[in-house]
Motif scaffolding. Structure first.
Motif, PDB file in Angstrom:
ATOM      1  N   GLN A 178       0.815  -1.211   0.000  1.00  0.00           N
ATOM      2  CA  GLN A 178       0.000   0.000   0.000  1.00  0.00           C
ATOM      3  C   GLN A 178       0.852   1.265   0.000  1.00  0.00           C
ATOM      4  OE1 GLN A 178      -2.678  -0.360   3.323  1.00  0.00           O
ATOM      5  NE2 GLN A 178      -4.146  -1.627   2.185  1.00  0.00           N
ATOM      6  N   SER A 179       1.947   1.246   0.745  1.00  0.00           N
ATOM      7  CA  SER A 179       2.801   2.437   0.849  1.00  0.00           C
ATOM      8  C   SER A 179       4.028   2.346  -0.060  1.00  0.00           C
ATOM      9  CB  SER A 179       3.241   2.632   2.296  1.00  0.00           C
ATOM     10  OG  SER A 179       3.878   1.460   2.795  1.00  0.00           O
ATOM     11  N   ARG A 180       4.108   1.273  -0.870  1.00  0.00           N
ATOM     12  CA  ARG A 180       5.208   1.052  -1.818  1.00  0.00           C
ATOM     13  C   ARG A 180       6.567   1.102  -1.128  1.00  0.00           C
ATOM     14  NH1 ARG A 180       4.711   4.674  -7.026  1.00  0.00           N
ATOM     15  NH2 ARG A 180       6.657   3.541  -7.431  1.00  0.00           N
ATOM     16  N   ARG A 181       6.641   0.444   0.010  1.00  0.00           N
ATOM     17  CA  ARG A 181       7.914   0.333   0.704  1.00  0.00           C
ATOM     18  C   ARG A 181       8.718  -0.805   0.074  1.00  0.00           C
ATOM     19  NH1 ARG A 181       4.825   2.967   4.289  1.00  0.00           N
ATOM     20  NH2 ARG A 181       5.883   4.391   5.730  1.00  0.00           N
ATOM     21  N   GLN A 182       9.922  -0.490  -0.328  1.00  0.00           N
ATOM     22  CA  GLN A 182      10.766  -1.385  -1.117  1.00  0.00           C
ATOM     23  C   GLN A 182      11.697  -2.181  -0.198  1.00  0.00           C
ATOM     24  OE1 GLN A 182      13.167   0.904  -3.761  1.00  0.00           O
ATOM     25  NE2 GLN A 182      14.209  -0.844  -4.658  1.00  0.00           N
ATOM     26  N   PRO A 183      11.534  -3.514  -0.073  1.00  0.00           N
ATOM     27  CA  PRO A 183      12.412  -4.312   0.785  1.00  0.00           C
ATOM     28  C   PRO A 183      13.849  -4.309   0.249  1.00  0.00           C
ATOM     29  CG  PRO A 183      10.413  -5.517   0.203  1.00  0.00           C
ATOM     30  CD  PRO A 183      10.468  -4.328  -0.695  1.00  0.00           C
ATOM     31  N   LEU A 184      14.801  -4.003   1.127  1.00  0.00           N
ATOM     32  CA  LEU A 184      16.210  -3.966   0.737  1.00  0.00           C
ATOM     33  C   LEU A 184      17.064  -4.966   1.500  1.00  0.00           C
ATOM     34  CD1 LEU A 184      16.953  -0.130   0.390  1.00  0.00           C
ATOM     35  CD2 LEU A 184      16.417  -1.768  -1.417  1.00  0.00           C
ATOM     36  N   LEU A 185      16.611  -5.360   2.682  1.00  0.00           N
ATOM     37  CA  LEU A 185      17.425  -6.246   3.521  1.00  0.00           C
ATOM     38  C   LEU A 185      16.514  -7.183   4.299  1.00  0.00           C
ATOM     39  CD1 LEU A 185      20.339  -6.870   4.551  1.00  0.00           C
ATOM     40  CD2 LEU A 185      19.907  -5.233   6.400  1.00  0.00           C
ATOM     41  N   LEU A 186      16.737  -8.485   4.136  1.00  0.00           N
ATOM     42  CA  LEU A 186      16.014  -9.499   4.902  1.00  0.00           C
ATOM     43  C   LEU A 186      16.978 -10.113   5.909  1.00  0.00           C
ATOM     44  CD1 LEU A 186      14.187 -11.421   2.006  1.00  0.00           C
ATOM     45  CD2 LEU A 186      13.375  -9.400   3.255  1.00  0.00           C
ATOM     46  N   ILE A 187      16.568 -10.183   7.163  1.00  0.00           N
ATOM     47  CA  ILE A 187      17.422 -10.743   8.211  1.00  0.00           C
ATOM     48  C   ILE A 187      16.731 -11.962   8.809  1.00  0.00           C
ATOM     49  CG2 ILE A 187      18.578 -10.329  10.410  1.00  0.00           C
ATOM     50  CD1 ILE A 187      18.757  -7.402   9.686  1.00  0.00           C
ATOM     51  N   TYR A 188      17.374 -13.118   8.645  1.00  0.00           N
ATOM     52  CA  TYR A 188      16.876 -14.375   9.209  1.00  0.00           C
ATOM     53  C   TYR A 188      17.772 -14.766  10.382  1.00  0.00           C
ATOM     54  CZ  TYR A 188      13.956 -15.179   5.048  1.00  0.00           C
ATOM     55  OH  TYR A 188      13.015 -15.087   4.048  1.00  0.00           O
ATOM     56  N   ALA A 189      17.176 -15.338  11.426  1.00  0.00           N
ATOM     57  CA  ALA A 189      17.958 -15.724  12.607  1.00  0.00           C
ATOM     58  C   ALA A 189      17.386 -16.973  13.246  1.00  0.00           C
ATOM     59  CB  ALA A 189      17.979 -14.581  13.624  1.00  0.00           C
ATOM     60  N   GLN A 190      18.245 -17.706  13.933  1.00  0.00           N
ATOM     61  CA  GLN A 190      17.782 -18.847  14.709  1.00  0.00           C
ATOM     62  C   GLN A 190      16.993 -18.359  15.910  1.00  0.00           C
ATOM     63  OE1 GLN A 190      21.114 -21.281  15.793  1.00  0.00           O
ATOM     64  NE2 GLN A 190      21.549 -21.935  13.704  1.00  0.00           N
ATOM     65  N   VAL A 191      16.012 -19.149  16.308  1.00  0.00           N
ATOM     66  CA  VAL A 191      15.194 -18.762  17.461  1.00  0.00           C
ATOM     67  C   VAL A 191      16.010 -18.863  18.744  1.00  0.00           C
ATOM     68  CG1 VAL A 191      13.139 -19.318  18.818  1.00  0.00           C
ATOM     69  CG2 VAL A 191      13.066 -19.444  16.319  1.00  0.00           C
ATOM     70  N   HIS A 192      16.775 -19.937  18.867  1.00  0.00           N
ATOM     71  CA  HIS A 192      17.592 -20.148  20.063  1.00  0.00           C
ATOM     72  C   HIS A 192      19.063 -20.026  19.672  1.00  0.00           C
ATOM     73  CE1 HIS A 192      13.958 -21.449  22.058  1.00  0.00           C
ATOM     74  NE2 HIS A 192      13.753 -22.326  21.101  1.00  0.00           N
ATOM     75  N   CYS A 193      19.713 -19.003  20.163  1.00  0.00           N
ATOM     76  CA  CYS A 193      21.114 -18.733  19.826  1.00  0.00           C
ATOM     77  C   CYS A 193      22.032 -19.082  20.993  1.00  0.00           C
ATOM     78  CB  CYS A 193      21.295 -17.256  19.448  1.00  0.00           C
ATOM     79  SG  CYS A 193      20.369 -16.752  17.986  1.00  0.00           S
ATOM     80  N   ARG A 194      23.261 -19.430  20.665  1.00  0.00           N
ATOM     81  CA  ARG A 194      24.259 -19.745  21.687  1.00  0.00           C
ATOM     82  C   ARG A 194      24.825 -18.456  22.274  1.00  0.00           C
ATOM     83  NH1 ARG A 194      25.737 -22.833  17.229  1.00  0.00           N
ATOM     84  NH2 ARG A 194      27.400 -21.358  16.768  1.00  0.00           N
ATOM     85  N   PRO A 195      25.078 -18.413  23.575  1.00  0.00           N
ATOM     86  CA  PRO A 195      25.698 -17.226  24.162  1.00  0.00           C
ATOM     87  C   PRO A 195      27.154 -17.106  23.738  1.00  0.00           C
ATOM     88  CG  PRO A 195      25.489 -18.955  25.809  1.00  0.00           C
ATOM     89  CD  PRO A 195      24.753 -19.442  24.593  1.00  0.00           C
ATOM     90  N   LEU A 196      27.640 -15.880  23.631  1.00  0.00           N
ATOM     91  CA  LEU A 196      29.041 -15.655  23.290  1.00  0.00           C
ATOM     92  C   LEU A 196      29.933 -15.919  24.492  1.00  0.00           C
ATOM     93  CD1 LEU A 196      28.783 -12.324  21.271  1.00  0.00           C
ATOM     94  CD2 LEU A 196      29.470 -14.539  20.363  1.00  0.00           C
ATOM     95  N   ASP A 197      31.165 -16.306  24.213  1.00  0.00           N
ATOM     96  CA  ASP A 197      32.171 -16.457  25.255  1.00  0.00           C
ATOM     97  C   ASP A 197      32.740 -15.072  25.544  1.00  0.00           C
ATOM     98  OD1 ASP A 197      34.292 -16.972  26.883  1.00  0.00           O
ATOM     99  OD2 ASP A 197      35.143 -18.571  25.648  1.00  0.00           O
ATOM    100  N   ARG A 198      32.347 -14.481  26.677  1.00  0.00           N
ATOM    101  CA  ARG A 198      32.712 -13.100  26.994  1.00  0.00           C
ATOM    102  C   ARG A 198      33.875 -12.986  27.971  1.00  0.00           C
ATOM    103  NH1 ARG A 198      27.156 -10.776  29.044  1.00  0.00           N
ATOM    104  NH2 ARG A 198      27.259 -12.745  30.177  1.00  0.00           N
ATOM    105  N   ARG A 199      34.574 -14.065  28.220  1.00  0.00           N
ATOM    106  CA  ARG A 199      35.634 -14.023  29.221  1.00  0.00           C
ATOM    107  C   ARG A 199      36.757 -13.079  28.829  1.00  0.00           C
ATOM    108  NH1 ARG A 199      36.577 -20.386  29.804  1.00  0.00           N
ATOM    109  NH2 ARG A 199      36.145 -20.171  27.572  1.00  0.00           N
ATOM    110  N   LYS A 200      37.016 -12.929  27.516  1.00  0.00           N
ATOM    111  CA  LYS A 200      38.073 -12.028  27.062  1.00  0.00           C
ATOM    112  C   LYS A 200      37.524 -10.722  26.505  1.00  0.00           C
ATOM    113  CE  LYS A 200      41.300 -15.758  25.902  1.00  0.00           C
ATOM    114  NZ  LYS A 200      42.161 -16.344  24.827  1.00  0.00           N
TER     115      LYS A 200
END
Length: 319
Positions: free
Chosen positions: A256-278
């Motif tokens: 309706q508003s003619r918004r043009q898709p430029l970027l699609l972002i897909y992601a896993q539902v459950h992600c692993r935490p990063l190792d933040r020790r360093k």
């Protein structure tokens, strides 16, 4: 910087710099376990030209955070209805799950062949070669697809035709011709439990569409999934946050508003935490100042320097 995907990549690059303290280098890939860009968004890919005679050449390895694809090639493949399917028109285009044909991810992958116009160099062959893309595990948890449109201002029909074939979930391996294990030992699982969990996640490989960046009238806006439900969508534009509804409502609003898709972002539902020790405890954030006019008590206009606001109030509307 006028492209949404380019801006997205630049933001990730700056995050890498602030988390690691180093600029990126093609000769020395980032191995920091706390780097969000390279542990969550970056995909390691091997590309090569292959021929049916068995020859292959121009093999190269690289990593990327956004994979770019041409809308015209994607739509051409879907209209042709390859692999035994009849040719279809824009009005008949629908998601792969509804038509039982190749998935959106497979269509995007095969569209890369449209940009390959080369012949085999093997003596006596001269056959048409195709581009083969191989995913190197461990696979990223976020996949970003940049969309390249032929027209600067596509019509509402063209936008609807494309969004009608977009799947809200895809298998990561569908975007590639093959999947191989990394030979560099990049962050291998330390325990059997971690190894089993990673293998289960990568074998499933299912990613859900979580965000779409759109463009209209020299202005960008974003649709994001409400993680409380993983089904409802929210529209974000400047200070406005609007509840849109389900995926068909997103498509309707874009058309309706003619918004043009430029970027699609897909992601896993459950992600692993990063190792933040360093990871650094804090990062350097410069204080940005702006020059603003202010009237003094004696009536003179003086230019003063004051810190720019780092945030602004967000107004939620129920429209």
């Amino acid at each position: 910087m006028e492209d949404a995907a380019e801006c997205f990549e630049t933001i990730l690059t700056r995050i890498h710099y602030h988390l690691t303290g180093t600029e990126e280098s093609e000769s020395e890939p980032c191995r920091q376990p706390h780097c969000i860009k390279h542990r969550k968004f970056s995909t390691e890919i091997v590309e090569e030209m292959v021929c049916s005679c068995g020859s292959f050449f121009n093999r190269e390895s690289f990593s990327q955070t956004v994979s770019y694809f041409f809308i015209s090639s994607i739509m051409s493949l879907r209209r042709e209805g390859r692999r035994g399917h009849e040719a279809i028109s824009n009005a008949d285009l629908s998601s792969s799950s509804e038509r039982g044909q190749r998935s959106f991810g497979q269509t995007v992958r095969d569209s890369m062949d449209g940009s390959c116009d080369r012949r085999c160099t093997k003596v006596g062959c001269g056959g048409q070669v195709r581009l083969r893309r191989t995913l190197v595990r461990p696979a990223p948890e976020v996949v970003s697809i940049g969309l390249v449109w032929d027209a600067e201002n596509p019509s509402a029909d063209e936008i609807q035709a494309f969004l009608n074939i977009v799947d809200t979930s895809l298998l990561q391996q569908d975007l590639f011709d093959d999947v191989i294990e990394s030979s560099s030992g990049n962050f291998p699982p330390k325990t059997m439990a971690e190894k089993k969990k990673r293998r289960e996640m990568e074998e499933t490989g299912e990613l859900n569409l979580t965000a779409i960046v759109c463009y209209y009238g020299r202005h960008y806006s974003t649709f994001v999934v409400d993680r409380r439900t993983n089904e409802d969508w929210i529209y974000v534009e400047d200070s406005q946050i609007i509840e849109v509804g389900r995926w068909p409502d997103v498509v309707e609003k874009c058309v309706q508003s003619r918004r043009q898709p430029l970027l699609l972002i897909y992601a896993q539902v459950h992600c692993r935490p990063l190792d933040r020790r360093k990871a650094p405890r804090d990062t350097w954030r410069p204080t940005v100042t702006t020059l603003q006019p202010r009237t003094s008590a004696d009536g003179d206009n003086r230019t003063v320097s004051r810190p720019a606001s780092s945030s602004r109030p967000i107004k939620k509307t129920n429209q």
